[in-house]
Design an enzyme around this catalytic site. Structure first.
Site, PDB file in Angstrom:
ATOM      1  N   ARG A   1      -4.498  25.868 -13.306  1.00  0.00           N
ATOM      2  CA  ARG A   1      -4.229  24.592 -14.012  1.00  0.00           C
ATOM      3  C   ARG A   1      -3.013  23.855 -13.445  1.00  0.00           C
ATOM      4  NH1 ARG A   1      -5.477  27.531 -18.947  1.00  0.00           N
ATOM      5  NH2 ARG A   1      -7.649  27.112 -19.446  1.00  0.00           N
TER       6      ARG A   1
ATOM      7  N   LYS B   1      -2.672  10.774  -5.342  1.00  0.00           N
ATOM      8  CA  LYS B   1      -4.141  10.819  -5.346  1.00  0.00           C
ATOM      9  C   LYS B   1      -4.613  12.050  -4.594  1.00  0.00           C
ATOM     10  CE  LYS B   1      -5.471   5.993  -5.795  1.00  0.00           C
ATOM     11  NZ  LYS B   1      -6.099   4.845  -5.106  1.00  0.00           N
TER      12      LYS B   1
ATOM     13  N   GLU C   1      -3.309   0.903   8.740  1.00  0.00           N
ATOM     14  CA  GLU C   1      -2.704   0.988   7.397  1.00  0.00           C
ATOM     15  C   GLU C   1      -1.322   0.331   7.385  1.00  0.00           C
ATOM     16  OE1 GLU C   1      -3.842   2.004   4.532  1.00  0.00           O
ATOM     17  OE2 GLU C   1      -5.543   3.316   4.955  1.00  0.00           O
TER      18      GLU C   1
ATOM     19  N   LYS D   1       4.809   1.851  -0.102  1.00  0.00           N
ATOM     20  CA  LYS D   1       3.868   2.633  -0.927  1.00  0.00           C
ATOM     21  C   LYS D   1       4.584   3.225  -2.134  1.00  0.00           C
ATOM     22  CE  LYS D   1       0.066   5.025  -1.894  1.00  0.00           C
ATOM     23  NZ  LYS D   1      -1.046   5.729  -1.362  1.00  0.00           N
TER      24      LYS D   1
ATOM     25  N   GLU E   1      -3.048   2.954 -11.103  1.00  0.00           N
ATOM     26  CA  GLU E   1      -3.883   1.906 -10.521  1.00  0.00           C
ATOM     27  C   GLU E   1      -4.525   0.981 -11.550  1.00  0.00           C
ATOM     28  OE1 GLU E   1      -6.795   3.538  -7.882  1.00  0.00           O
ATOM     29  OE2 GLU E   1      -6.523   1.902  -6.472  1.00  0.00           O
TER      30      GLU E   1
ATOM     31  N   ARG F   1      -1.335  -1.475  -7.848  1.00  0.00           N
ATOM     32  CA  ARG F   1      -1.782  -0.471  -6.867  1.00  0.00           C
ATOM     33  C   ARG F   1      -3.133  -0.837  -6.264  1.00  0.00           C
ATOM     34  NH1 ARG F   1      -1.119   6.136  -7.140  1.00  0.00           N
ATOM     35  NH2 ARG F   1      -2.068   6.523  -5.109  1.00  0.00           N
TER      36      ARG F   1
ATOM     37  N   ASN G   1      -5.747  -1.469  -1.888  1.00  0.00           N
ATOM     38  CA  ASN G   1      -7.144  -1.351  -1.465  1.00  0.00           C
ATOM     39  C   ASN G   1      -7.532  -2.460  -0.485  1.00  0.00           C
ATOM     40  OD1 ASN G   1      -9.443   0.311  -1.849  1.00  0.00           O
ATOM     41  ND2 ASN G   1     -10.453  -1.369  -2.923  1.00  0.00           N
TER      42      ASN G   1
ATOM     43  N   HIS H   1      -9.974  -1.897   2.232  1.00  0.00           N
ATOM     44  CA  HIS H   1     -10.665  -0.637   1.983  1.00  0.00           C
ATOM     45  C   HIS H   1     -12.052  -0.812   1.382  1.00  0.00           C
ATOM     46  CE1 HIS H   1      -6.754   0.923   2.899  1.00  0.00           C
ATOM     47  NE2 HIS H   1      -7.155   2.168   2.756  1.00  0.00           N
TER      48      HIS H   1
ATOM     49  N   HIS I   1     -14.255   1.327   3.474  1.00  0.00           N
ATOM     50  CA  HIS I   1     -14.929   2.516   2.932  1.00  0.00           C
ATOM     51  C   HIS I   1     -16.446   2.380   3.037  1.00  0.00           C
ATOM     52  CE1 HIS I   1     -11.444   4.087   0.167  1.00  0.00           C
ATOM     53  NE2 HIS I   1     -11.360   4.547   1.396  1.00  0.00           N
TER      54      HIS I   1
ATOM     55  N   HIS J   1     -10.571   6.148   9.864  1.00  0.00           N
ATOM     56  CA  HIS J   1     -10.294   5.413   8.623  1.00  0.00           C
ATOM     57  C   HIS J   1      -9.490   4.130   8.891  1.00  0.00           C
ATOM     58  CE1 HIS J   1      -9.462   4.629   4.452  1.00  0.00           C
ATOM     59  NE2 HIS J   1      -8.163   4.686   4.672  1.00  0.00           N
TER      60      HIS J   1
END
Ligand code: GLY
Length: 361
Positions: free
Chosen positions: A121, A143, A185, A229, A239, A243, A247, A250, A254, A267
């Site tokens: 956990r 993330k 990026e 960032k 987000e 935030r 994206n 992206h 993506h 990427h």
């Protein structure tokens, strides 16, 4: 060495950037975890063969290390790999106070972060990112996740680390094509709002992507981008607003990666194209002018990144992936569109027919 602080509901943490961070690993882990006797390491065989020996050496001999490697690359980023990594630590009778150090790029960071969140956990997590994308983006902000056949990063959790240790020296051994993709990026941060970074890139982007490694320039770029960032995720960890601006590039990026089966494009290359897609749509909506598209294309080209869509990938191929984006609401994806270099905005209401403009040659 410089630090960008991050505020997080799970505890604040520093992003420490500088040449020599990796060499001071022993002091840093003992400072963070007094009385530490066992450290788990999650990495992959490519990164570990390059850096494993020096990392173990800098950790010293009074610490027991348990190293778990997962196969390299995006195709390995699935729940099956997570279970194998969990097995390794459970078999060693892991305890909740024993931290995991995650050494690698974005895929390893996302997977190692998820393992740390799931194991017993939750055990303490440290990131030692070794790629540009991981240093400026994925290791910061908590993330974690894995891909699902229905889309990228669809399974995961927010799991903030206790520290991010970014040593630009790792980038020396990174293949130039990956260094260059990482600049995709970096360009994103400049276009979202970092004027100092935008000026730096405008003046020196060729030096950044040159095969000679410009250590001081890279350190500056990694620190500026990491600070960007860190600021955004401190203000909007989960987000719900700002935030989402990260994206930028992206949504189409993506979707392109998905349509290509997460192979054949890096990427950061996909993000570069995605920023151009967003600029085309923004231009068609009258939100930006052609000069904005020109500035983005110029930076992308000068960085040696692709500036037109790969042959044979039509809009129909990527369209199903656009609706699967995690930022989609009732099937309509929120677009992050440029207004001018240094300013982007979230657009939720638009004519869906405009999306096809995002694919261009
Ligand atoms: N990579 C985008 C984010 O962390 O939100």
């Amino acid at each position: 060495m410089r630090t960008a602080p991050v505020s997080s509901s799970g505890g604040d943490y520093p992003v420490i950037v500088g040449a020599g961070v990796a060499a001071s690993l022993k002091e840093r882990v003992h400072e963070l975890f007094p009385g530490l006797s066992r450290l788990g390491i999650v990495s992959n065989p490519v990164v570990w063969s390059l850096h494993g020996t020096s990392i173990l050496k800098s950790l010293g001999t009074d610490l027991r290390t348990v190293v778990a490697l997962h196969p390299d690359g995006e195709p390995a980023k699935h729940m099956g790999s997570i279970l194998v990594l969990l097995d390794r630590f459970l078999e060693d009778r892991w305890e909740r106070r024993d931290p995991l150090l995650v050494v690698g790029g974005g895929v390893t960071g996302d997977m190692g972060g998820l393992v740390a969140g799931l194991l017993l956990r939750g055990v303490p997590l440290l990131h030692l990112p070794t790629t540009v994308v991981a240093q400026v983006d994925s290791a910061i902000g908590g993330k974690t996740g894995v891909d699902h056949p229905l889309g990228k990063n669809l399974i995961g959790m927010f799991n903030p680390p206790r520290a991010v240790l970014s040593d630009p020296g790792f980038l020396r051994t990174l293949p130039i094509v990956q260094r260059r993709a990482g600049v995709g990026e970096v360009i994103k941060y400049a276009l979202i709002g970092d004027r100092a970074l935008l000026s730096l890139l405008t003046e020196r982007i060729e030096e950044l992507v040159a095969s000679d490694f410009h250590a001081a320039l890279w350190e500056e770029v990694i620190f500026l981008s990491s600070s960007d960032k860190a600021g955004v995720v401190s203000r909007d960890e989960k987000e719900s607003g700002e935030r989402m601006l990260l994206n930028f590039g992206h949504t189409f990026g993506h979707a392109l990666e998905g349509a290509l089966g997460y192979s054949g494009i890096l990427h950061g290359e996909a993000v570069a194209l995605g920023m151009l897609s967003a600029a085309r749509i923004s231009g068609a909506m009258g939100l930006s002018d052609s000069a904005t598209f020109g500035v983005i294309r110029d930076l992308v080209k000068r960085a040696g990144l692709p500036d037109s869509w790969p042959a044979g990938v039509a809009f129909e191929a990527i369209a199903p992936y656009l609706g699967r984006d995690k930022k989609a609401s009732r099937g309509q994806v929120a677009l992050i569109l440029p207004e001018r270099p240094g300013s982007v905005r979230i657009v939720r209401d638009y004519d869906p027919d405009l999306l096809s403009l995002g694919v261009f040659t």
